[in-house]
Write an enzyme that holds these catalytic residues in place. Structure first.
Site, PDB file in Angstrom:
ATOM      1  N   LYS A  60      -0.774   3.607 -15.373  1.00 27.07           N
ATOM      2  CA  LYS A  60      -1.077   4.762 -14.553  1.00 27.07           C
ATOM      3  C   LYS A  60      -0.214   4.784 -13.660  1.00 27.07           C
ATOM      4  O   LYS A  60       0.153   3.758 -12.974  1.00 27.07           O
ATOM      5  CB  LYS A  60      -2.561   4.802 -13.822  1.00 27.07           C
ATOM      6  N   ARG A  85      -5.013  13.598  -4.359  1.00 22.91           N
ATOM      7  CA  ARG A  85      -5.663  13.504  -3.354  1.00 22.91           C
ATOM      8  C   ARG A  85      -5.999  14.782  -2.531  1.00 22.91           C
ATOM      9  O   ARG A  85      -7.066  14.630  -1.598  1.00 22.91           O
ATOM     10  CB  ARG A  85      -4.670  12.553  -2.295  1.00 22.91           C
ATOM     11  N   ARG A  89      -0.906   3.125   0.300  1.00 19.83           N
ATOM     12  CA  ARG A  89      -1.454   1.983  -0.580  1.00 19.83           C
ATOM     13  C   ARG A  89      -0.666   1.109  -1.221  1.00 19.83           C
ATOM     14  O   ARG A  89      -1.263   0.440  -2.260  1.00 19.83           O
ATOM     15  CB  ARG A  89      -2.416   2.830  -1.913  1.00 19.83           C
ATOM     16  N   TYR A 127      -5.938  15.792 -17.787  1.00 21.82           N
ATOM     17  CA  TYR A 127      -6.445  17.164 -17.447  1.00 21.82           C
ATOM     18  C   TYR A 127      -6.160  18.148 -18.583  1.00 21.82           C
ATOM     19  O   TYR A 127      -6.714  19.353 -18.489  1.00 21.82           O
ATOM     20  CB  TYR A 127      -5.931  17.755 -15.970  1.00 21.82           C
ATOM     21  N   GLU A 134      -0.703  -8.249 -14.260  1.00 21.40           N
ATOM     22  CA  GLU A 134      -2.080  -7.528 -13.784  1.00 21.40           C
ATOM     23  C   GLU A 134      -2.895  -7.476 -14.893  1.00 21.40           C
ATOM     24  O   GLU A 134      -4.088  -7.657 -14.762  1.00 21.40           O
ATOM     25  CB  GLU A 134      -1.668  -5.971 -13.160  1.00 21.40           C
ATOM     26  N   LYS A 178      -1.874  -0.035 -12.078  1.00 20.60           N
ATOM     27  CA  LYS A 178      -1.536   1.204 -11.374  1.00 20.60           C
ATOM     28  C   LYS A 178      -0.587   1.182 -10.149  1.00 20.60           C
ATOM     29  O   LYS A 178      -0.853   0.156  -9.344  1.00 20.60           O
ATOM     30  CB  LYS A 178      -3.140   1.349 -10.799  1.00 20.60           C
ATOM     31  N   CYS A 186      -8.877   2.266  -0.125  1.00 20.16           N
ATOM     32  CA  CYS A 186      -9.646   2.146  -1.425  1.00 20.16           C
ATOM     33  C   CYS A 186     -10.815   0.874  -1.067  1.00 20.16           C
ATOM     34  O   CYS A 186     -11.043   0.229  -1.952  1.00 20.16           O
ATOM     35  CB  CYS A 186      -8.940   2.044  -2.535  1.00 20.16           C
TER      36      CYS A 186
HETATM   37  C1  PBG Z   1      -8.667   6.501  -6.756  1.00 20.50           C
HETATM   38  C2  PBG Z   1      -7.899   7.253  -7.782  1.00 20.50           C
HETATM   39  C3  PBG Z   1      -6.743   7.932  -7.466  1.00 20.50           C
HETATM   40  C4  PBG Z   1      -6.547   8.488  -8.816  1.00 20.50           C
HETATM   41  C5  PBG Z   1      -7.313   8.060  -9.695  1.00 20.50           C
HETATM   42  N1  PBG Z   1      -8.173   7.407  -9.417  1.00 20.50           N
HETATM   43  C6  PBG Z   1      -5.903   8.161  -6.261  1.00 20.50           C
HETATM   44  C7  PBG Z   1      -5.377   7.277  -5.686  1.00 20.50           C
HETATM   45  O1  PBG Z   1      -5.172   6.008  -5.912  1.00 20.50           O
HETATM   46  O2  PBG Z   1      -4.965   7.651  -4.552  1.00 20.50           O
HETATM   47  C8  PBG Z   1      -5.131   9.423  -9.053  1.00 20.50           C
HETATM   48  C9  PBG Z   1      -5.409  10.425 -10.305  1.00 20.50           C
HETATM   49  C10 PBG Z   1      -4.774  11.739 -10.264  1.00 20.50           C
HETATM   50  O3  PBG Z   1      -3.485  11.390  -9.413  1.00 20.50           O
HETATM   51  O4  PBG Z   1      -4.922  12.331 -11.403  1.00 20.50           O
HETATM   52  N2  PBG Z   1      -8.017   5.458  -6.131  1.00 20.50           N
END
Ligand code: PBG
Length: 323
Positions: A249, A206, A218, A314, A234, A196, A129
């Site tokens: 998230k 992914r 990550r 979704y 955060e 996150k 990222c």
């Molecule tokens: C980008 C990002 C991700 C998701 C949203 N923005 C993937 C990640 O962090 O690997 C995941 C969204 C999902 O799983 O629906 N970094």
């Protein structure tokens, strides 16, 4: 006579049950994630996320019409570029895929609110990222900030209504805010992916976005799911740096974090019910093991009950139907 407490009094009538509900779902608090892919005439089903599609910009009107018809007027755009490089430069190209989609969307669908995911993993050849440090083993935080700011400004120039940084670099919200303001976009809000977590629930995304890291994971930038106090740290830091909305998230395995954050902060809280949550429900429903519509509704309500004000899902089209 022993006095019986009768909570059931409020449950006998459907009308009364509806009147006393503590949590209500409305299409206005939902955001629908959209995968935009470089190319023409593409509407291709995503294997890892049944019912979701890759869209080329020219085909987006078909999707937008069906969303608006359902009362859904907010999308979160993800870009899938035709080419990647080590610097993720496709993310801030003037004719980048998200920028193309934004220009078309804002020209033809002024009423549609376009949030852009701001990250580099879909654009970097290594799938991380940000910009890698010289060792190639980790992301260089401070070098990455300049790229993130450039992406934010480029997205705003193309018409983004709101910027949602999801990279998890330290200090990115402040840097993005300053850069947006300097470019004249002081009215564009930042919805920060603040808490996150490094989560296996992103797996289907992914594959859909072709954004898995080629090497490593990550965990040096996304949060450790054993921690909750860290989520407080955060979100508070992001708010201090200028976040208008903070996000937690994933959602379903993190309802406790959503609740804690919503009690802590004075800004709206968004929750992202991610690809793995979607895929699990879809897979179980496809086998007839659960009742899809009921489960989709129950899980969404649980996220709002925990304290979320906005849900990114979704399932937004399914949830917009009257229940
Ligand atoms: C980008 C990002 C991700 C998701 C949203 N923005 C993937 C990640 O962090 O690997 C995941 C969204 C999902 O799983 O629906 N970094």
């Amino acid at each position: 006579m022993e006095m019986i407490k009768r909570p059931r009094r409020l449950r006998y009538s459907k009308t009364l049950r509806e009147a006393v509900r503590e949590t209500r779902l409305s299409a206005g608090s939902l955001i629908y994630p959209v995968f935009v892919k470089e190319g023409v005439n593409i509407k291709t089903g995503i294997d890892s996320m049944p019912g979701q599609y890759h869209w080329s910009p020219d085909r987006l009107p078909e999707l937008y019409d069906s969303l608006l018809e359902k009362g859904l007027d907010k999308v979160l755009l993800f870009g899938i570029p035709a080419a990647k490089d080590a610097a993720g430069s496709g993310a801030y190209r003037e004719d980048g895929i998200v920028q193309q989609a934004l220009r078309l969307s804002k020209k033809r669908y002024g009423e549609l609110y376009c949030v852009t995911d701001l990250c580099m993993c879909e654009y970097t050849s290594h799938g991380h990222c940000g910009i890698l440090d010289p060792s190639g083993a980790d992301v260089d935080n401070d070098k990455t900030l300049a790229s993130l700011a450039a992406i934010a400004v480029s997205q705003a120039e193309a018409g983004a209504d709101m910027i949602a940084p999801s990279d998890m670099m330290d200090g990115r919200v402040g840097k993005i805010r300053v850069s947006l303001d300097a470019a004249g976009f002081e009215r564009v809000p930042i919805m920060a992916y603040s808490a996150k977590y490094a989560s296996a629930f992103y797996g289907p995304f992914r594959s859909a976005a072709d954004s898995a890291p080629a090497r490593g994971d990550r965990k040096s930038y996304q949060m450790d799911f054993h921690n909750k106090k860290e989520a407080r740290k955060e979100v508070l830091a992001d708010i201090e740096e200028g976040a208008d909305i903070v996000m937690v998230k994933p959602a379903l395995s993190y309802l406790d974090v959503i609740q804690t954050v919503s009690q802590l902060v004075d800004v709206p809280v968004a929750a992202y019910s991610v690809s793995g949550e979607y895929a699990m429900i879809k897979a179980a429903a496809a086998r007839g093991l659960i009742e899809e519509t009921a489960i989709v509704y129950e899980t969404a309500v649980s996220i709002f009950r925990a304290g979320a004000n906005i849900l990114i899902t979704y399932f937004a089209p399914e949830l917009s139907r009257p229940q």
